[in-house]
Design a protein around this motif. Structure first.
Motif, PDB file in Angstrom:
ATOM      1  N   ASN A 226    -101.862  76.679  27.504  1.00  0.00           N
ATOM      2  CA  ASN A 226    -101.393  75.525  28.270  1.00  0.00           C
ATOM      3  C   ASN A 226    -102.612  74.685  28.603  1.00  0.00           C
ATOM      4  O   ASN A 226    -103.352  74.987  29.534  1.00  0.00           O
ATOM      5  CB  ASN A 226    -100.672  75.964  29.539  1.00  0.00           C
ATOM      6  N   SER A 227    -102.876  73.679  27.800  1.00  0.00           N
ATOM      7  CA  SER A 227    -104.080  72.886  27.969  1.00  0.00           C
ATOM      8  C   SER A 227    -103.733  71.419  28.136  1.00  0.00           C
ATOM      9  O   SER A 227    -102.944  70.869  27.369  1.00  0.00           O
ATOM     10  CB  SER A 227    -105.013  73.067  26.770  1.00  0.00           C
ATOM     11  N   GLY A 228    -104.334  70.817  29.147  1.00  0.00           N
ATOM     12  CA  GLY A 228    -104.155  69.400  29.362  1.00  0.00           C
ATOM     13  C   GLY A 228    -105.464  68.642  29.261  1.00  0.00           C
ATOM     14  O   GLY A 228    -105.592  67.545  29.764  1.00  0.00           O
ATOM     15  N   ARG A 233    -100.761  67.380  25.533  1.00  0.00           N
ATOM     16  CA  ARG A 233    -100.616  68.647  26.245  1.00  0.00           C
ATOM     17  C   ARG A 233     -99.921  69.636  25.317  1.00  0.00           C
ATOM     18  O   ARG A 233     -98.828  69.362  24.808  1.00  0.00           O
ATOM     19  CB  ARG A 233     -99.812  68.472  27.530  1.00  0.00           C
ATOM     20  N   GLY A 235     -98.477  73.484  25.081  1.00  0.00           N
ATOM     21  CA  GLY A 235     -98.096  74.651  25.850  1.00  0.00           C
ATOM     22  C   GLY A 235     -97.202  75.563  25.043  1.00  0.00           C
ATOM     23  O   GLY A 235     -96.503  75.118  24.138  1.00  0.00           O
ATOM     24  N   CYS A 318    -106.226  67.830  18.426  1.00  0.00           N
ATOM     25  CA  CYS A 318    -105.904  68.462  19.706  1.00  0.00           C
ATOM     26  C   CYS A 318    -105.263  69.826  19.499  1.00  0.00           C
ATOM     27  O   CYS A 318    -105.620  70.803  20.166  1.00  0.00           O
ATOM     28  CB  CYS A 318    -104.970  67.566  20.518  1.00  0.00           C
TER      29      CYS A 318
END
Length: 583
Positions: A226-228, A233, A235, A318
């Motif tokens: 879970n990376s913002g 984003r 997850g 990303c």
């Protein structure tokens, strides 16, 4: 007389339906998405005969009043958008207004709906099969919406005959429910097939629990991400490098809450694992990518299963970095032979090592002249070291085992090298095939209860008679659970739950739907069971075990495994003498 005509509305709808409704699963996907857009917390699906003859979806969403219900079956009627700019803020599943119009054009279609607080609902259905006029009447239905589809493609016989078998269409329905259930733990899903309830996934705030309920054993060990930190984003959950699957069937990707198929992102995720995952395995993942709606174009595929990105390179970068960082933080990426330190407990990673004997010059000569698929167990004269055993007469003298994988023996013709797994697999295959006449089933003293993922459970329940015919005595034991009462005698030494799960996964990974006859399906099951139940590579064998295996090969007169690979290689004495310059 002009040749160009404007097609009738009925014909236009049937043509358009071919793009949106390809099979029962396509219709189910559209109906479930409508339910979720309506805010449903409970969605019930009922189907019969693969959803071809009967399919119903019932939800407790916001429902429709009488006027909206009457409008809902017209082409391009929708409450989701009203102008082109709405695409920049689109977060709903549906938006084209094609689904109900397409489905109703190619089936016997009924829809009932009622809004909360209303005294009664309404029911909409066609007056006759031939007419395009509809009747709407009061209904005492519960709040929400119920859509019933009967006899899909009844009015397009050419399309109906191109549907796959009932079993295949059934599995496609399960896939659609799985795709929706994995993403939406905030909604309850149930599935009743042929009047038998198969799944009942309750609402839960725990996403990991929902993933484990659906994917079954092994899902609890998936790594959460879970990376913002990036523009996108990311997850969800990814598997450990040692837990990859043999195909992409358990890869679930969602873009802004919509399930999509994107082989490029799947390839990028595999690339993020690098050499830490075997080249013939694929990552298992359930990932949701959220970004600004105006970064995504969902209007590129009739069934909305593909999207385009405004900033493709940034999205791919990303995803790659988030997956790699997640693996590193979890201690699952080895660096210089060690595990990366992370904030969770690290575990040693050992990737497979492949050493080719053919890379050495001496073995190039051996392999270039070896003989395959010959009866190397036959000899006209006695061989020293012959022993008598219960499995037949041995014509080879066992010398030993190398790398815990190959048996080395000798006979009058030369040195024999036997692939122990291929040999044991073929022997077990022959014994399983002869089980029918011998009727040897090992009944379990204590039945084994097995909790399964949605796909595995669906296949087992659908094929209980076939499993019984092959020697697996299994019964349904609640939602997502079966009980094993007996297994083929030849497989009784292996854990029955582990064995059945492995066999089922392998069947689902294969071209099962292409197998038509009962005999072909049984043979396929025997091949898979023999592979899973036989001696493996890197397994030490005693001399009696090696002699017994060679004796079985001699007795059955076998030269290849069930997949066609040779079980043995013979280096003839004459070849050996030439290599050492003796002749």
């Amino acid at each position: 007389m002009p040749k160009i005509k404007i097609l009738s509305e009925d014909l236009v709808n049937k043509i358009a339906a071919g793009e949106v409704v390809e099979r029962p699963a396509s219709a189910l996907k559209e109906l479930i998405e409508n339910s979720l857009d309506a805010g449903a917390e409970t969605i019930s699906v009922e189907a019969e005969e693969g959803g071809i003859n009967f399919l119903r979806v019932v939800d407790d969403g916001s429902g429709m009043d009488r006027e909206d219900l009457a409008m809902s079956i017209f082409p391009h009627s929708t409450s989701k958008i009203s102008k082109i700019e709405d695409f920049d803020t689109l977060l709903s599943y549906g938006f084209r207004g094609e689904a109900l119009a397409s489905i109703s054009a190619v089936s016997r279609f009924t829809i009932e709906s009622k809004q909360n607080g209303e005294r009664e609902g309404a029911r909409l259905h066609k007056k006759t099969d031939e007419s395009n006029s509809w009747d709407i009447e009061p209904s005492a239905c519960a709040p929400g919406t119920s859509v019933t589809i009967a006899d899909l493609f009844y009015n397009i016989p050419a399309r109906r005959k191109f549907l796959k078998s009932v079993g295949t269409e059934y599995l496609r329905l399960v896939e659609v429910i799985t795709q929706a259930g994995l993403l939406r733990p905030d909604s309850a899903f149930s599935f009743t097939y042929n009047k038998k309830k198969l799944f009942d996934w309750k609402r839960t705030p725990d996403w990991r629990q929902r993933v484990a309920d659906i994917l079954g054993p092994g899902a609890e060990d998936m790594v959460g991400c879970n990376s913002g930190k990036y523009e996108v984003r990311v997850g969800g959950f990814i598997c450990r490098p040692t837990s990859g699957a043999f195909n992409r069937r358990k890869q679930f990707l969602y873009i802004n809450g919509r399930w999509v198929s994107d082989y490029r992102i799947a390839a990028i995720i595999k690339e993020a694992y690098g050499v830490n995952m075997p080249h013939d395995r694929f990552p298992v993942f359930v990932l949701r990518l959220d970004m600004r709606p105006d970064w995504v174009d969902a209007n590129v595929h009739p069934r909305k299963i593909e999207v385009r990105f405004k900033y493709t390179e940034q999205v791919y970068r990303c995803v790659y970095r988030v997956v790699q960082d997640t693996l590193a933080r979890s201690g699952l990426l080895p660096v210089a032979g060690k595990v990366v330190e992370g904030d969770t407990s690290a575990e040693e990673f050992e990737g497979p090592r492949f050493v080719s004997l053919q890379s050495f010059p001496i073995f190039e000569k051996i392999f270039s002249k070896t003989q395959f698929s010959q009866n190397v167990f036959r000899s006209d004269s006695a061989t020293p070291g012959i022993t008598e055993g219960g499995s037949g007469r041995f014509i080879c003298k066992v010398i030993g085992q190398i790398r815990n994988s190959y048996i080395i023996a000798e006979n009058n013709e030369g040195i024999l090298m036997v692939d122990q797994h291929a040999a044991a697999e073929r022997v077990l295959y022959e014994k399983l095939k002869s089980r029918v006449s011998q009727d040897k089933i090992q009944n379990l003293l204590i039945p084994k209860v097995l909790h399964l993922g949605a796909s595995e459970f669906s296949w087992i329940v659908e094929n209980l008679p076939l499993l019984a015919e092959s020697g697996f005595v299994v019964e349904e034991f609640g939602s997502g659970t079966v009980r094993i009462l007996g297994v083929p005698y030849q497989l009784s030494r292996k854990d029955p739950g582990e064995l059945l799960l492995e066999v089922t996964k392998d069947v689902l990974d294969s071209d099962w739907s292409r197998l038509g006859s009962l005999e072909a399906k049984l043979d396929h099951l025997y091949k898979i069971a023999s592979c899973r139940g036989s001696v493996k590579f890197n397994h030490s064998l005693t001399f009696p075990e090696m002699e017994s295996l060679l004796g079985d090969l001699e007795r059955f007169n076998l030269f290849s495994c069930p997949h066609g690979r040779p079980v043995s290689v013979l280096l003839q004495w004459q070849q050996l003498e030439k290599m050492f310059g003796r002749i």
